[in-house]
Design a protein around this motif. Structure first.
Motif, mmCIF file in Angstrom:
data_model
loop_
_atom_site.group_PDB
_atom_site.id
_atom_site.type_symbol
_atom_site.label_atom_id
_atom_site.label_comp_id
_atom_site.label_asym_id
_atom_site.label_seq_id
_atom_site.Cartn_x
_atom_site.Cartn_y
_atom_site.Cartn_z
ATOM 1 N N LEU A 3 -24.407 16.540 9.206
ATOM 2 C CA LEU A 3 -23.473 15.445 8.552
ATOM 3 C C LEU A 3 -22.288 15.937 9.125
ATOM 4 C CD1 LEU A 3 -22.960 17.102 5.029
ATOM 5 C CD2 LEU A 3 -24.615 14.781 5.665
ATOM 6 N N CYS A 4 -21.516 16.743 9.818
ATOM 7 C CA CYS A 4 -20.655 16.581 10.691
ATOM 8 C C CYS A 4 -20.906 15.466 12.331
ATOM 9 C CB CYS A 4 -20.115 17.532 11.294
ATOM 10 S SG CYS A 4 -19.407 19.230 9.804
ATOM 11 N N MET B 160 -18.053 11.256 3.903
ATOM 12 C CA MET B 160 -18.756 12.053 3.991
ATOM 13 C C MET B 160 -19.756 12.589 3.155
ATOM 14 S SD MET B 160 -18.228 15.616 6.050
ATOM 15 C CE MET B 160 -19.124 16.735 6.148
ATOM 16 N N ALA B 161 -21.461 12.829 3.204
ATOM 17 C CA ALA B 161 -22.169 12.998 1.947
ATOM 18 C C ALA B 161 -21.381 15.046 1.504
ATOM 19 C CB ALA B 161 -23.291 13.506 2.907
ATOM 20 N N THR B 162 -22.491 15.424 0.490
ATOM 21 C CA THR B 162 -21.587 16.601 0.203
ATOM 22 C C THR B 162 -23.599 16.873 -0.719
ATOM 23 O OG1 THR B 162 -21.016 15.383 -2.879
ATOM 24 C CG2 THR B 162 -19.233 15.486 -0.652
ATOM 25 N N VAL B 163 -23.336 18.155 -0.217
ATOM 26 C CA VAL B 163 -24.832 19.359 -1.226
ATOM 27 C C VAL B 163 -23.973 20.445 -1.753
ATOM 28 C CG1 VAL B 163 -23.922 20.628 1.228
ATOM 29 C CG2 VAL B 163 -26.515 20.221 0.398
ATOM 30 N N LYS B 164 -24.954 20.161 -2.431
ATOM 31 C CA LYS B 164 -24.487 21.665 -3.664
ATOM 32 C C LYS B 164 -25.953 22.455 -4.008
ATOM 33 C CE LYS B 164 -20.688 19.665 -6.468
ATOM 34 N NZ LYS B 164 -21.015 18.894 -7.736
ATOM 35 N N VAL B 165 -26.075 23.616 -4.630
ATOM 36 C CA VAL B 165 -27.237 24.202 -4.407
ATOM 37 C C VAL B 165 -27.187 24.450 -6.434
ATOM 38 C CG1 VAL B 165 -28.134 27.396 -3.634
ATOM 39 C CG2 VAL B 165 -26.528 25.559 -1.757
ATOM 40 N N LYS B 166 -28.315 24.814 -6.327
ATOM 41 C CA LYS B 166 -28.954 24.164 -7.744
ATOM 42 C C LYS B 166 -30.246 25.510 -7.773
ATOM 43 C CE LYS B 166 -25.671 20.061 -9.318
ATOM 44 N NZ LYS B 166 -25.733 19.251 -10.346
ATOM 45 N N LEU B 167 -30.128 25.802 -9.346
ATOM 46 C CA LEU B 167 -31.352 25.745 -9.805
ATOM 47 C C LEU B 167 -31.926 24.864 -11.179
ATOM 48 C CD1 LEU B 167 -33.895 28.645 -9.752
ATOM 49 C CD2 LEU B 167 -32.224 29.545 -11.818
ATOM 50 N N LYS C 223 -22.279 7.782 -0.467
ATOM 51 C CA LYS C 223 -22.852 6.165 -1.178
ATOM 52 C C LYS C 223 -23.559 5.606 -2.767
ATOM 53 C CE LYS C 223 -22.265 4.919 3.582
ATOM 54 N NZ LYS C 223 -23.154 3.895 4.530
ATOM 55 N N GLN C 224 -23.418 7.138 -3.757
ATOM 56 C CA GLN C 224 -23.474 7.053 -4.639
ATOM 57 C C GLN C 224 -24.986 6.559 -4.966
ATOM 58 O OE1 GLN C 224 -21.320 2.869 -5.905
ATOM 59 N NE2 GLN C 224 -19.800 3.377 -7.245
ATOM 60 N N SER C 225 -25.521 7.211 -4.606
ATOM 61 C CA SER C 225 -27.387 7.644 -4.196
ATOM 62 C C SER C 225 -26.882 9.541 -3.704
ATOM 63 C CB SER C 225 -27.665 7.308 -3.203
ATOM 64 O OG SER C 225 -27.703 7.133 -1.931
ATOM 65 N N TYR D 194 -31.219 21.420 -3.152
ATOM 66 C CA TYR D 194 -30.291 21.539 -2.706
ATOM 67 C C TYR D 194 -29.740 20.333 -3.047
ATOM 68 C CZ TYR D 194 -31.134 25.253 0.333
ATOM 69 O OH TYR D 194 -30.982 26.561 0.598
ATOM 70 N N GLN D 195 -28.634 19.461 -3.703
ATOM 71 C CA GLN D 195 -28.774 18.315 -4.259
ATOM 72 C C GLN D 195 -27.487 17.663 -2.964
ATOM 73 O OE1 GLN D 195 -26.043 17.561 -7.517
ATOM 74 N NE2 GLN D 195 -27.885 16.301 -8.583
#
Length: 408
Positions: free
Chosen positions: A79-80, A1-8, A27-29, A22-23
């Motif tokens: 994603l779900c 499953m893809a992941t998502v993070k919040v960044k500045l 699959k390594q991308s 949002y990052q």
């Protein structure tokens, strides 16, 4: 499953707000979704990927946090659904689906509110105030009910114009709301890459000429001679009015923000807030006398007049707005004291200088250059060829009557 993070992402310009993004990783991308949220780096906890609780007292961080949670909920739902169905997808698919959801989910008032926050964050206090006024009017028309962006069409905007007319809103005020909302709407559409339907194309967005109430130079002399020793507020407004006239119709906002550093070598140099154009005025005796009179009031201030006292940009703008309203109220009283019941305003001095200059046979090109009318094509043509000394010479002649009353 893809992941998502919040960044500045910090700005490359020192002191400017950074951008929240949002990052996404899968699959390594890795891909990013840039948002329209801009915040100072000191508000952001990079380790936790969230706002620092005590960083903001204006409520902006709380609003942004709600938007972030809304966006994350949308991305995770996508994603779900796809993972549950065993769908093979790329991050490009996720981003495209996210933007499609946003197109359906965005509402006009929420977008305008977000844009207002952006303007405020960038220190554009005048634009923030204008958009807030237009948004309040439009919200009143909608009765506070927010609607999707795709429902903002030509028919709705025509109904809004009719609603304004039914409430006796002047044509110029209606046009102001329309121009402000159109600019904001176009920015929202462009940012979200939505289809442009031109909903404002059938409403009036021009500016009708209004009668300018200039006063004769004899009135300026009469105001100058008024004995206002018993009313310091009236005397202050009178002096600012004459100062504006003597400085070729300097706008009140420019007077309010004048600093002592703007004076050098007997010249007053400043940048117009409205156009960003730099103007230079020779300090004639009436100008110098007024500046000298208020020196004791600004001894510990960087400003030339006791109008703005705060170092905070937003509070300084509020002080200017309050002072402008108070100034215009005092000018109405001064208009009655002239014995002719004149309707004076902060703009009267500007119109009066132009009219008196014309009566003194000053060429239109010099009048335009002296007032900084860079928005007029004719003015722009002549600006490069007009020497500032010619403008000062013209001003010297205009102020001759006032100079006679200044004590040597």
């Amino acid at each position: 499953m893809a992941t998502v993070k919040v960044k500045l992402r910090k700005s490359s310009v020192e002191g400017k707000a950074g951008s929240i993004y949002y990052q996404l990783c899968h699959k390594q991308s890795s891909r990013q979704i840039t948002t329209r949220m801009h915040v100072p780096s000191q508000w952001w906890d990079a380790k936790k990927g969230t706002f620092i609780n005590e960083a903001d007292n204006s409520g902006m961080s709380a609003r942004y946090q709600r938007q972030i949670e809304k966006d994350l909920q949308c991305i995770r739902r996508i994603l779900c659904e796809w993972d549950g169905a065993g769908k093979d997808y790329t991050l490009a698919d996720v981003i495209a689906s996210f933007h499609t959801w946003n197109e359906k989910g965005d509402t006009i008032l929420s977008c305008l509110a977000a844009l207002t926050d952006e303007l405020k964050n960038d220190g554009q206090w005048g634009n923030t105030r204008n958009l807030q006024r237009a948004m309040n009017s439009f919200s009143g028309f909608l009765r506070g009910v927010d609607i999707p962006l795709n429902q903002v069409d030509e028919r709705l905007i025509i109904e809004y114009e009719q609603w304004l007319r039914s409430r006796k809103v002047s044509r110029n005020s209606s046009s102001f709301y329309m121009r402000t909302l159109r600019s904001a709407y176009n920015k929202v559409i462009s940012t979200r890459r939505l289809e442009q339907t031109y909903p404002f194309q059938s409403v009036y967005t021009g500016v009708e000429r209004t009668r300018k109430r200039a006063v004769h130079e004899d009135i300026m002399v009469r105001l100058q001679k008024l004995d206002l020793t018993r009313s310091a507020p009236l005397a202050f407004s009178r002096d600012l009015f004459i100062f504006s006239y003597c400085t070729r119709g300097m706008a009140f906002v420019d007077i309010a923000y004048l600093k002592k550093e703007n004076i050098s070598g007997g010249m007053l140099s400043y940048v117009r807030h409205k156009t960003g154009q730099r103007l230079t005025v020779r300090i004639e005796p009436p100008i110098g006398e007024i500046i000298k009179h208020y020196e004791p009031y600004v001894r510990n201030s960087p400003y030339l007049f006791p109008i703005i006292t705060s170092n905070d940009p937003e509070e300084a703008y509020r002080q200017y707005q309050t002072a402008l309203g108070y100034h215009n109220r005092k000018l109405k009283k001064l208009g009655k004291l002239t014995g002719e019941n004149l309707r004076l305003s902060s703009y009267t001095a500007r119109h009066s200088w132009a009219t008196v200059a014309r009566n003194h046979n000053v060429p239109l090109s010099i009048i335009s250059a002296g007032m900084g009318h860079t928005s007029e094509k004719t003015t722009l043509i002549y600006l490069e060829s007009v020497e500032n000394s010619l403008i000062d010479k013209a001003n010297e002649g205009i102020l001759k009557a006032l100079c006679c009353n200044v004590s040597k």
